[in-house]
Write a protein that holds these residues in place. Sequence first.
Motif: not given
Length: 752
Positions: A394-406
Amino acid sequence: MMQSFNRTTITSCLTVLILLLCTFSTANDLKEVVVLNSYHYGFKWTADINEAISEQFRQDESTRLFYEFMDSKRFHSDEYFQTLFEQYRLKYKNHKVDGVICSDNRAFDFFSEHGKEIWGNVPAIFCGVNDIGEQLDRVDSTRQAIVHEIIDVKGTIDLIELLQPELEEIIVISDKTLSGNIFLNQFIEAFDSKHRNYTYRIINNTKPDLLKKALNKIPSSNRAIYLLSLYTEHNGIPNEMVLESQYFFNELNIPLYSNWDFLMPDLIVGGKILKAADQGQLSAILMQQLLNNETIPTHNYPEDQIIIDEITLLKNQLSEEYLPDNILLINEDNHFIERHKKELTIILIILIIFIFIILLLVSDIIKRKSVEISFIDSEKRLELAISGANEGLWDIDLEKKTFFINEQYAKLLEYKTASEFRFNLSNWQEFVFSQDIEQIKEAYNIHRDGIAEVFQCEARLIKKDGSLSWFSIHGKITERINGKPIRITGIILNINNQKAFEKELQNAKEKAEESDRLKSSFLANMSHEIRTPMNAILGFTDLLIYGQLSGIEQNEYLNMIKRSGENLLTLINDIIDISKIESGELKISADKININELIKEVHIVGLSLCSSLNKPVDVRINPLANSSAEILTDPLRVYQILLNLVSNAIKFTNKGFVEIDYSIINDNELKLSVKDSGPGISDEDQKVIFERFRQVDESTIKKHGGTGLGLSITKSLVELMNGNITLISKPRKGSQFIVKLPVKTISSIPTN
Ligand code: ADP
């Protein structure tokens, strides 16, 4: 002395004489030839003739050339020619020449008139003569010869026809010069000599501007221009034909033909070409022969040849396939590079720059590709490693408020694809078991504040079907701006099995602790259980030995000793049974018994137990209808099972009843039931009373005794006999133990 003087003088005189003779003879051998040109110095035709003459004489050191230029193209008044005559006469008055080469008609005329007076009766060659006519008789054929300048007009027309089969018109251009007139007549004569499929038109002796206009009006298709002569006047003086031609025809889109080599290359397509150089060379050769007193022909004709300018031919879109054999092809197309050197150089430079840029781009692309490939490789490796380790990324961009998961992350939560998993920063709590949300927040805060190096916690996540699964969550803040977290990346790892294992371990530990506690309690009980009957036995034995007892007392004490002995025996039997069951030594036999009798025995023991305990309990039995119910089973173990249950029932029931019920079902099952009106057993206690050393309440031990082994042994025996035991009970509502054992009834056993 005199003799020697004479000899020396004579030798010296002879040497001087020989030297003088040599000098005289050299001076005498030197031939001097005048080249009398009709036109001016620099006139192309004249220049080519002179060049060829001087080339021919270059090897001949015994001939000296004098060049005279009459400049008659530009100046031609009688007065002028008279002046020329006087000038030359004066010039050559005291200088004898050995020959004269006249180039072109005007020089021939001048020589015929004044030659003898100027140079004497010298040998002469008349080069480039094209209008000899009646003046031929003025030529002394013994010492003079003519090199004719005759252009092959017919041959040129034939060439035009060959190259342009679709020809519609020939435009013939000439001028008012003597040669121009002669050539024009030659053309008309040649044209008329046979039938032609096209016409011609003559533009003759036209002023430059009119000529230009006339040429511009001519349609370009299927036309040809035949240029015979073109000396148009400017300020009373004609320009060179080559210059004029460039001016008039360079821009024109009509194939141009002529007979003059000085119009080549790049102007005319070609023609039957007469070369000035050939004229000059032949004249020089003939002069050399005359000077050597050789006989030469009076009329000489240098050969002409079809010459084609390939580039001009192609420029006029004429095909090479019609070209006749034996032609001279000049300005071949391989001169293309030469002609377009400048453009080609620019193109080449542009190409090089272009290639250089492409190479730069390609190398950049290759570099980027290889970086990309290695990046993809390492990403793949990471992905493989992560999926191999069953970890979700998982990878969270707290600025863009995006949440990536594989994909693996999604699969761990039983979603088909990552896109199906609608998880984001605002709804993440919906996917976490409510009790675990706080600990996730706390773990994050600790890491964010730098207290923990990594973000780490364990939490239950909610799967797609709503069930929970334990996950270990690891992450790290990978980007910060001014200390504020921008990006956090990590993995989740399913730890459900680990958690289950941990729970099992915990249970086992608790069980072990419990077992330990029970064992301690058992030992304590055991010692109590052993000590109690032992104390009783020893105490009553002492009383019997030392006491003065009545007969009744003695009897009572002996009974007490007996009961205590029996209790002790029961206990020892229980322990032996347990150890036998544990070691697998306890074997089940199959003997024929009458179940009614066995139940009766147990009933009697129960009654005696009840009376010995002095309990107002009705111990009753419901006998089987079939009084001779004979079955095959292990009588000892059935007896033991039933007695255990009846003993317990009596032990724990203070008033009311203990009911023994039994039946044989389907000829293959013995059902035993022991029901009482005792205190009953709670649901919780029901779960444990069949375990070893379990007793519901330790106070009951004090009250009733017991080891907590009875039911455990009973259950083991039932199971050894492939049966089962169940309990129906509620607190204060009594208990009913039901045992079902597979048996064979005698009636069902086939007799042989
Ligand atoms: P013990 O009788 O030696 O204590 P058991 O294994 O026979 O050991 O019984 C275990 C416990 O189950 C007893 O201590 C008692 O608390 C409970 N129990 C057994 N039978 C009954 C019954 N009929 N009524 C109530 N409680 C019973």
